[in-house]
Design a protein around this motif. Sequence first.
Motif, PDB file in Angstrom:
ATOM      1  N   PRO A  17       0.633  -1.154   0.020  1.00 50.98           N
ATOM      2  CA  PRO A  17      -0.034   0.001   0.141  1.00 50.98           C
ATOM      3  C   PRO A  17       0.729   1.198  -0.141  1.00 50.98           C
ATOM      4  N   SER A  18       0.311   2.242  -0.700  1.00 53.64           N
ATOM      5  CA  SER A  18       1.071   3.463  -0.742  1.00 53.64           C
ATOM      6  C   SER A  18       0.917   4.345   0.400  1.00 53.64           C
ATOM      7  N   PHE A  19       1.434   5.413   0.677  1.00 51.29           N
ATOM      8  CA  PHE A  19       1.445   6.387   1.567  1.00 51.29           C
ATOM      9  C   PHE A  19      -0.119   6.738   1.665  1.00 51.29           C
ATOM     10  N   SER A  20      -0.670   7.229   0.478  1.00 46.92           N
ATOM     11  CA  SER A  20      -1.941   7.680   0.448  1.00 46.92           C
ATOM     12  C   SER A  20      -2.935   6.788   0.855  1.00 46.92           C
ATOM     13  N   GLU A  21      -2.857   5.545   0.488  1.00 44.69           N
ATOM     14  CA  GLU A  21      -3.730   4.227   0.752  1.00 44.69           C
ATOM     15  C   GLU A  21      -3.774   4.068   2.057  1.00 44.69           C
ATOM     16  N   LEU A  22      -2.442   4.102   2.797  1.00 47.16           N
ATOM     17  CA  LEU A  22      -2.665   3.836   4.164  1.00 47.16           C
ATOM     18  C   LEU A  22      -3.260   4.872   4.915  1.00 47.16           C
ATOM     19  N   ALA A  23      -2.788   6.154   4.498  1.00 44.59           N
ATOM     20  CA  ALA A  23      -3.567   7.391   5.161  1.00 44.59           C
ATOM     21  C   ALA A  23      -5.189   7.521   5.237  1.00 44.59           C
ATOM     22  N   GLU A  24      -5.559   7.258   3.913  1.00 47.48           N
ATOM     23  CA  GLU A  24      -6.918   6.983   3.853  1.00 47.48           C
ATOM     24  C   GLU A  24      -7.607   6.201   4.816  1.00 47.48           C
ATOM     25  N   LYS A  25      -7.200   5.143   4.807  1.00 51.79           N
ATOM     26  CA  LYS A  25      -7.543   3.939   5.706  1.00 51.79           C
ATOM     27  C   LYS A  25      -7.500   4.315   6.968  1.00 51.79           C
ATOM     28  N   HIS A  26      -6.453   5.046   7.264  1.00 46.77           N
ATOM     29  CA  HIS A  26      -6.430   5.506   8.890  1.00 46.77           C
ATOM     30  C   HIS A  26      -7.415   6.622   9.026  1.00 46.77           C
ATOM     31  N   LEU A  27      -7.620   7.624   8.137  1.00 49.10           N
ATOM     32  CA  LEU A  27      -8.310   8.928   8.547  1.00 49.10           C
ATOM     33  C   LEU A  27      -9.688   8.443   8.049  1.00 49.10           C
ATOM     34  N   GLY A  28     -10.151   7.535   7.298  1.00 48.74           N
ATOM     35  CA  GLY A  28     -11.388   7.057   6.836  1.00 48.74           C
ATOM     36  C   GLY A  28     -11.947   7.671   5.527  1.00 48.74           C
ATOM     37  N   SER A  29     -11.200   8.522   5.139  1.00 50.86           N
ATOM     38  CA  SER A  29     -11.692   9.083   3.620  1.00 50.86           C
ATOM     39  C   SER A  29     -10.397   9.944   2.964  1.00 50.86           C
ATOM     40  N   LYS A  30     -10.735   9.860   1.782  1.00 54.55           N
ATOM     41  CA  LYS A  30      -9.620  10.492   0.808  1.00 54.55           C
ATOM     42  C   LYS A  30      -9.504  12.170   0.975  1.00 54.55           C
ATOM     43  N   GLU A  31     -10.735  12.602   1.354  1.00 52.36           N
ATOM     44  CA  GLU A  31     -10.991  13.885   1.372  1.00 52.36           C
ATOM     45  C   GLU A  31      -9.914  14.563   2.515  1.00 52.36           C
ATOM     46  N   LYS A  32      -9.998  13.704   3.762  1.00 49.13           N
ATOM     47  CA  LYS A  32      -9.364  14.324   5.015  1.00 49.13           C
ATOM     48  C   LYS A  32      -7.859  14.223   4.633  1.00 49.13           C
ATOM     49  N   VAL A  33      -7.351  13.286   3.743  1.00 46.77           N
ATOM     50  CA  VAL A  33      -5.985  13.068   3.566  1.00 46.77           C
ATOM     51  C   VAL A  33      -5.661  14.313   2.458  1.00 46.77           C
ATOM     52  N   ASP A  34      -6.557  14.541   1.663  1.00 44.48           N
ATOM     53  CA  ASP A  34      -6.386  15.778   0.810  1.00 44.48           C
ATOM     54  C   ASP A  34      -6.228  17.080   1.657  1.00 44.48           C
ATOM     55  N   GLU A  35      -6.880  17.179   2.439  1.00 39.36           N
ATOM     56  CA  GLU A  35      -7.123  18.325   3.278  1.00 39.36           C
ATOM     57  C   GLU A  35      -5.577  18.626   4.064  1.00 39.36           C
ATOM     58  N   ILE A  36      -5.096  17.613   4.427  1.00 42.01           N
ATOM     59  CA  ILE A  36      -3.757  17.771   5.095  1.00 42.01           C
ATOM     60  C   ILE A  36      -2.502  18.160   4.349  1.00 42.01           C
TER      61      ILE A  36
END
Length: 249
Positions: A203-222
């Motif tokens: 899994p990429s950083f983005s994939e792991l982060a999205e799983k951890h935060l619950g949504s792609k939008e939250k990752v994008d906001e950071i």
Amino acid sequence: MLAALAFFTILFNPLAVSAAEEKPPALVNMWVMEVDSDNWEKFEKEFKEHIKDRVKAGDKFNWQVYTPHTGSDLNSYIIRACCFKWAELDDYAKWANDSKIMDSWDKGPDRYVEKYHHQYSWIDMENSHWKEDVMHKYVGVTKYYLKPDAKDVDKSVKEISDLAKAIKWDMSWSWEVDVTGKGDSLYAAFGFENFAAMDPPGPSFSELAEKHLGSKEKVDEIFDRFGEKYKGTHYEIYRHRPDLSMPSK
């Protein structure tokens, strides 16, 4: 050159000096030396002998050497020592004077250096994660050109680093800023064991982060908040040269 690695000035205040003083020593002493390609072999031979002289004389700084793998400054050698406090430079200067170590330098590798660049930088130890048990053959460095009105850069750095630690991102990374110079750039360095490690499986950083935060939008906001701080980036790769560096202490 590895002015790009340098590897926090009083500086560009987003990362406060007061905070740095409360943490472990994090100053880096760095020299960039340009050597004509016709003299690389002679320089490296003399440099190795000089390093032996420094070890024998009791040099307390652990000098590590890097050479550019990409870019246009391929005739450069980057020599770095980390980590220390300002006050330690006084003792170091006295040691250099008493040991007369620069006589060895002047009679040896200095003869082949065409140009010197010297600077200090500061590593954000709290938000960095560097694996000490891994031999990093290469270091990739991203230079972020900060906007003049950039604010709360330290908060974005912490936000990203906290996320990387939370997802247990299996990488070595380090945040660094120049103490000298313009102080308008932020650097993120990444360590790699080999070229294959630059394209890790799983899994990429983005994939792991999205799983951890619950949504792609939250990752994008950071990353959008971080993206508002800089106006451009530049990436280069450097090779660690253990054959020219001091042995680990």
